[in-house]
Design an enzyme around this catalytic site. Structure first.
Site, PDB file in Angstrom:
ATOM      1  N   ASP A   1       7.084  52.843  74.611  1.00  0.00           N
ATOM      2  CA  ASP A   1       7.969  52.494  73.500  1.00  0.00           C
ATOM      3  C   ASP A   1       9.179  51.715  74.014  1.00  0.00           C
ATOM      4  OD1 ASP A   1       9.758  52.578  71.227  1.00  0.00           O
ATOM      5  OD2 ASP A   1       8.571  54.250  70.467  1.00  0.00           O
TER       6      ASP A   1
ATOM      7  N   HIS B   1      18.307  51.721  73.837  1.00  0.00           N
ATOM      8  CA  HIS B   1      19.285  51.977  72.781  1.00  0.00           C
ATOM      9  C   HIS B   1      20.625  52.450  73.358  1.00  0.00           C
ATOM     10  CE1 HIS B   1      16.944  51.233  69.224  1.00  0.00           C
ATOM     11  NE2 HIS B   1      15.991  52.067  69.572  1.00  0.00           N
TER      12      HIS B   1
ATOM     13  N   SER C   1       9.679  51.240  65.346  1.00  0.00           N
ATOM     14  CA  SER C   1       8.530  51.915  65.951  1.00  0.00           C
ATOM     15  C   SER C   1       7.511  52.351  64.914  1.00  0.00           C
ATOM     16  CB  SER C   1       8.994  53.125  66.759  1.00  0.00           C
ATOM     17  OG  SER C   1       9.744  52.730  67.878  1.00  0.00           O
TER      18      SER C   1
END
Length: 376
Positions: free
Chosen positions: A46, A263, A87
């Site tokens: 991810d 992030h 996502s």
């Protein structure tokens, strides 16, 4: 934020291969008892774009397992509405074979539930598995078994997992199973459906049961917060479990916190998660080499952080002069959000050549199904 460490000798190269593929309508696979259907392992890092993969070369202690791939492509991540996806929409494109809207889990752009690849292959006799570092109800794993209009519907997603009949799953998210607003105890319901359930650790699997590991109230800790070898150990356990049953399988493995490092603009976190994902990748590549009737596909839903790998400087405090350090590099973040970069797709095993080229993210679903058909 930026961080520097000593560079490794190797450098990263992503192969830009020709042969852009268009969408091909596939027939549903119909295996006969004499056939040995193709197993598929689908790994999602991810938030992992080319720069994140590159960190494994600059900051690792050995040649990354990414170097073992010969078939590499790129996919385009935009969802149905936004150029920059999330996502949920990204993983749903993988799981149902069509683009949808941000925050959607297993539903079309009109919020209509769509059959996932996991369910489709279950109906063809496949075993199924899901492994994540986040809650098992988080956007990426949820997109393979649940159908809800918004990714934050964790309690509804957990309830749908009970009926999804996934043979092996591991992750966090205990609080959505036993501390629910509706009063249901999903732990009891799992055990009532013949699950071996463990909420404390990766205990030995039980061959004649489905196996569920819910090991944290929320997510499993990140590497910088003390996680050991959970990802590689859970993946090894799942592969051994599937081998015992001697049936084809589909398994999704998510390296979740590469995204979280982006992030947070935390280079240490991002790098450590990439290296852990690469370690798990080595386990899976070894399995594929020993089990030729297996396809491995490795990609990401999007890139996070707008990361680049650039020059490292030291600054003279008295003069302010910057001097480049030739043997070091620095991780730079452009933002703390997702980016629109093309994402690498690595493939190995039977049918790996089908994943070369540049194509839309939802094509990965169709390529996996078509590869099963071609293997017959």
């Amino acid at each position: 934020m930026k961080i520097s460490v000593k560079t490794a000798a190797a450098s990263m190269a992503i192969l830009w291969l020709a042969g852009c593929n268009t969408s091909i309508k596939e027939e549903k696979p119909e295996a006969t008892p004499q056939e040995e259907p193709l197993s598929i392992i689908f790994m999602i890092g991810d938030g992992m774009g080319v720069p994140q993969v590159s960190t494994a070369y600059y900051f690792g202690d050995s040649l990354p397992n990414f170097s073992r791939f010969k078939h590499i492509g790129l996919h385009k991540t935009s969802d149905k509405v936004y150029r920059i996806t999330d996502s949920a929409a990204g993983a749903t494109a993988f799981s149902i074979g069509e683009k949808t809207y941000k925050r959607a889990i297993g539903v079309s752009v009109d919020s209509i539930p769509k059959e996932t690849i996991l369910k489709r292959l279950q109906d063809d006799g496949y075993q199924t598995g899901l492994i994540s570092l986040t809650t098992i109800t988080h956007a990426t794993p949820a997109s393979f078994y649940a159908h809800v209009p918004d990714r934050d519907m964790h309690e509804e997603i957990a309830a749908q997992l009970i009926d999804a009949e996934v043979d092996f799953f591991a992750g966090g998210g205990k609080k959505f199973f036993d501390n629910r607003e509706d009063g249901r105890n999903l732990f009891e319901e799992l055990m009532g459906k013949n699950y071996h359930l463990d909420t404390l650790g990766l205990s030995e699997t039980v061959k004649d049961k489905k196996n569920a590991y819910l090991l944290a109230d929320d997510g499993i800790p990140s590497k910088i917060d003390g996680r050991k070898n959970y990802l590689s150990e859970a993946t090894t356990m799942a592969l051994e479990y599937f081998d015992q049953k001697q049936e084809p399988f589909f398994m999704m493995v998510e390296g979740s916190y590469i995204d979280w490092g982006g992030h947070a603009e935390n280079a240490e976190m991002m790098i450590s998660e990439v290296l852990d994902f690469d370690k798990t990748l080595g386990v899976v590549l070894d399995y594929v080499e020993n089990n030729p009737n297996t396809l491995l596909v490795v990609t990401a839903d999007h890139e996070t952080g707008g990361v680049s790998i650039g020059k490292h400087y030291v600054v003279d405090d008295s003069t302010g002069k910057k001097t480049e350090v030739p043997e070091k590099v620095t991780v730079y973040f452009n933002s703390n959000q997702h980016s629109g970069e093309l994402i690498p797709v690595f493939a190995a095993g039977q049918g790996a050549e089908n994943f070369q080229g540049i194509y839309e993210n939802n094509e990965i679903y169709h390529k996996m199904i078509n590869t099963i058909n071609q293997s017959k």
